[in-house]
Design a protein around this motif. Structure first.
Motif, short mmCIF file in Angstrom:
data_model
loop_
_atom_site.label_atom_id
_atom_site.label_comp_id
_atom_site.label_asym_id
_atom_site.label_seq_id
_atom_site.Cartn_x
_atom_site.Cartn_y
_atom_site.Cartn_z
N ASN A 160 133.77 42.05 5.15
CA ASN A 160 132.82 43.15 5.76
C ASN A 160 131.41 43.27 5.10
O ASN A 160 130.46 43.48 5.77
N LEU A 161 131.62 43.33 3.99
CA LEU A 161 130.22 43.63 2.95
C LEU A 161 129.55 42.29 3.03
O LEU A 161 128.24 42.69 3.34
N ARG A 162 129.96 41.27 3.00
CA ARG A 162 129.16 40.27 3.20
C ARG A 162 128.42 40.22 4.59
O ARG A 162 127.50 39.58 4.82
N ILE A 176 123.30 40.88 7.92
CA ILE A 176 122.50 41.51 8.88
C ILE A 176 121.85 42.74 8.24
O ILE A 176 121.43 43.41 9.26
N ASN A 177 121.60 42.72 6.88
CA ASN A 177 120.88 43.56 6.22
C ASN A 177 121.22 45.14 6.60
O ASN A 177 120.25 45.99 6.87
#
Length: 70
Positions: A29-31, A36-37
């Protein structure tokens, strides 16, 4: 949420496996947020990767200990 290696050592093998799965999902999820900035705290990626590495190390230590102790 900072957890040190000693706190992970107190967990059972099943708890460690579930924790690794949770952390891998969080890392995914973090990646995705990073791509998507939309990531608020980029240092969280490093912290999650480190926690996964700590757990994997503890699991490997246990495997080696079991192999030696029979």
């Amino acid at each position: 949420m900072k957890i040190n290696a000693n706190e992970f050592r107190d967990l059972s093998e099943q708890e460690l496996d579930s924790k690794v799965n949770e952390l891998k999902q969080e890392l995914f999820n973090l990646r995705f947020q990073l791509a998507i900035n939309q990531l608020d705290n980029p240092m969280r990626v490093k912290a999650v990767k480190r926690q996964i590495a700590i757990i994997k190390t503890i699991q490997r230590e246990r495997q080696l200990s079991d192999a030696v102790n029979g």
